[in-house]
Design an enzyme around this catalytic site. Sequence first.
Site, short mmCIF file in Angstrom:
data_model
loop_
_atom_site.label_atom_id
_atom_site.label_comp_id
_atom_site.label_asym_id
_atom_site.label_seq_id
_atom_site.Cartn_x
_atom_site.Cartn_y
_atom_site.Cartn_z
N PRO A 180 8.39 -9.45 -5.59
CA PRO A 180 8.25 -10.99 -5.04
C PRO A 180 6.56 -10.88 -5.46
CG PRO A 180 9.36 -10.54 -3.62
CD PRO A 180 9.14 -8.99 -4.18
N ARG A 181 5.72 -9.93 -4.70
CA ARG A 181 4.44 -10.00 -4.30
C ARG A 181 3.89 -8.93 -4.57
NH1 ARG A 181 5.95 -13.39 -0.79
NH2 ARG A 181 5.28 -11.49 0.69
N ASP A 239 20.00 49.36 9.45
CA ASP A 239 21.12 48.99 10.46
C ASP A 239 21.29 48.19 10.75
OD1 ASP A 239 19.85 51.83 9.97
OD2 ASP A 239 18.78 52.23 12.00
N VAL A 291 11.41 57.22 16.91
CA VAL A 291 11.32 56.96 18.55
C VAL A 291 13.53 57.03 18.46
CG1 VAL A 291 11.24 55.76 20.60
CG2 VAL A 291 9.40 55.52 19.42
N GLY A 326 15.73 49.08 12.53
CA GLY A 326 15.77 48.80 14.18
C GLY A 326 14.90 49.31 15.52
N LYS A 331 25.66 52.82 11.62
CA LYS A 331 26.02 53.53 12.50
C LYS A 331 26.30 52.75 13.11
CE LYS A 331 22.70 57.48 11.63
NZ LYS A 331 21.12 56.56 11.16
N ASP A 335 1.00 -1.68 0.14
CA ASP A 335 0.20 -0.49 -0.38
C ASP A 335 1.12 1.41 -0.53
OD1 ASP A 335 -2.18 -1.38 0.50
OD2 ASP A 335 -2.30 -1.98 2.04
N VAL A 336 2.34 0.92 0.85
CA VAL A 336 3.05 2.09 0.45
C VAL A 336 3.44 3.22 -0.59
CG1 VAL A 336 4.89 3.50 2.27
CG2 VAL A 336 3.55 2.21 3.34
N MET A 354 20.27 53.77 24.77
CA MET A 354 21.58 54.15 23.56
C MET A 354 22.28 54.30 24.95
SD MET A 354 20.88 55.55 20.13
CE MET A 354 19.48 56.26 20.84
N PRO A 391 12.99 44.90 17.88
CA PRO A 391 14.06 45.30 18.30
C PRO A 391 14.48 43.98 18.14
CG PRO A 391 12.12 44.89 19.81
CD PRO A 391 11.64 44.42 18.49
N THR A 447 8.52 49.31 19.41
CA THR A 447 9.91 50.23 19.56
C THR A 447 10.47 49.79 20.92
OG1 THR A 447 10.94 52.37 20.97
CG2 THR A 447 8.82 51.49 21.42
#
Length: 464
Positions: free
Chosen positions: A43-44, A248, A307, A302, A270, A22-23, A384, A225, A332
């Site tokens: 065989p079968r 960035d 902001v 980013g 930067k 079947d597979v 920062m 972020p 932000t």
Amino acid sequence: MKLFPLFADLTGRRVLVVGAGDVAERKVKSLLSCGARVTVGAPRINAELEQLGAKGQIALITQRFDAQWLSDVWLVVAATDDRELNRRIAELANDRRLFINVVDDPELSSFQVPSIVDRAPLTIAISSAGSAPVLARRVRERIESLFDATLGSLAELAARYRPAIRAARPELRGRREFYDWLLDGPVAAALRSQRPEEAETLLQAILQQAQQKAEGKVILVGAGPGDAGLLTLKALRALNEADVILYDRLVDQQILDLARRDATQIAVGKRPGEDHDATQARIHQLMLAHTSQGSLVVRLKGGDAFVFGRGGEELQFLQQQGISYEVVPGITAALACAAYAGIPLTHRDYAQSVRLVTAHCRPDNHVEDWASLAREKQTLAFYMGVSQLDWLSTQLMRHGRSGDTPFAIIENGTRSNQRVVHGALKDLARLGREHDIKAPSMLLVGEVTALAPTLQWFGASQAA
């Protein structure tokens, strides 16, 4: 194990399937649907495969496996229930440099048969490298629900008109916009309503219209972020439409990997010690140069561009140059880092306001209202500020903030290597040095940060 995704053209090419249960039957039918010339050996032979053989759709060999079967084939599938036989077939196939799939045995396989979402000629394949087939099946089920069955008809229509589309829209951006219209507009709607003639008429009509030259445009996109999962849907769409991406330094590679493969990516971040005004001027000139060529430029920043991201300066430049633009906000860092550290920025018992503060500003505009910043019952989010922890803590305490005020530093917020350091304001600079805090980091000061050790759910936490 990471697999290289590959779609194979098997039309008219011989494929050997060893096994006839079947597979094997399922594999044979899948191969036949792709135009392969299939030979089945065992065989079968089960009844269904015998019928296919009787109709001349497949070749049958009713014998035990023989190495000669591997001659003159392109691909091999081993679907027997004898692992030693499967191993022998795999070894022989590998010796002959033939790709082989051993059903339900990724260790012996050199290729995997993925789960398929069939919208022919559009095919979506999902693979877990053979390690989690149930997961692949669940993903397939979700994808099936996302794509209408008429998507295949739309793909066939687009394929038939591809030369005409290319002639009518010679510019790459124009063609991309046309295909977006094709997917989202009236042609697709007509196909969904089972009106194929109307869909084709609409397509022909739009192709006869003269194409207007594409105008350059900038989309200012906030990348968040770090965690790619925090991108907005609009940001993701912009990345997939961009001709040029100016990104960035802190934009995560996982986010860049979501962009169009053929988009030009230019790093414009930067770095400490650089002349940031000169770098910003270069960014302006790059936006001008690429938009003047009719390109769609994504300026990827980013966090959120508005902001402490100099997004306003970039829009002022674009407005002065008459360049059209739009803005896609990002999450932000203060909001995202706090959330990933389990810190509510406001809480009715601890903080009734939030202040977003940058530790860097223009040299001629270095003015801080420290008395206001030092008030209690508010949360301070410093961007920062890693290089100025000593100065920040000194100024706050000098203007009345208690040295016992709790703080949290979130390093690499939302990323897999996030860590959070907690402590008291009086120890901020010392703890920053001891834990070797590096950028990018967000400093939060205020009573709410004391909740982090118990509410944190993501990453590592180091309480002083």
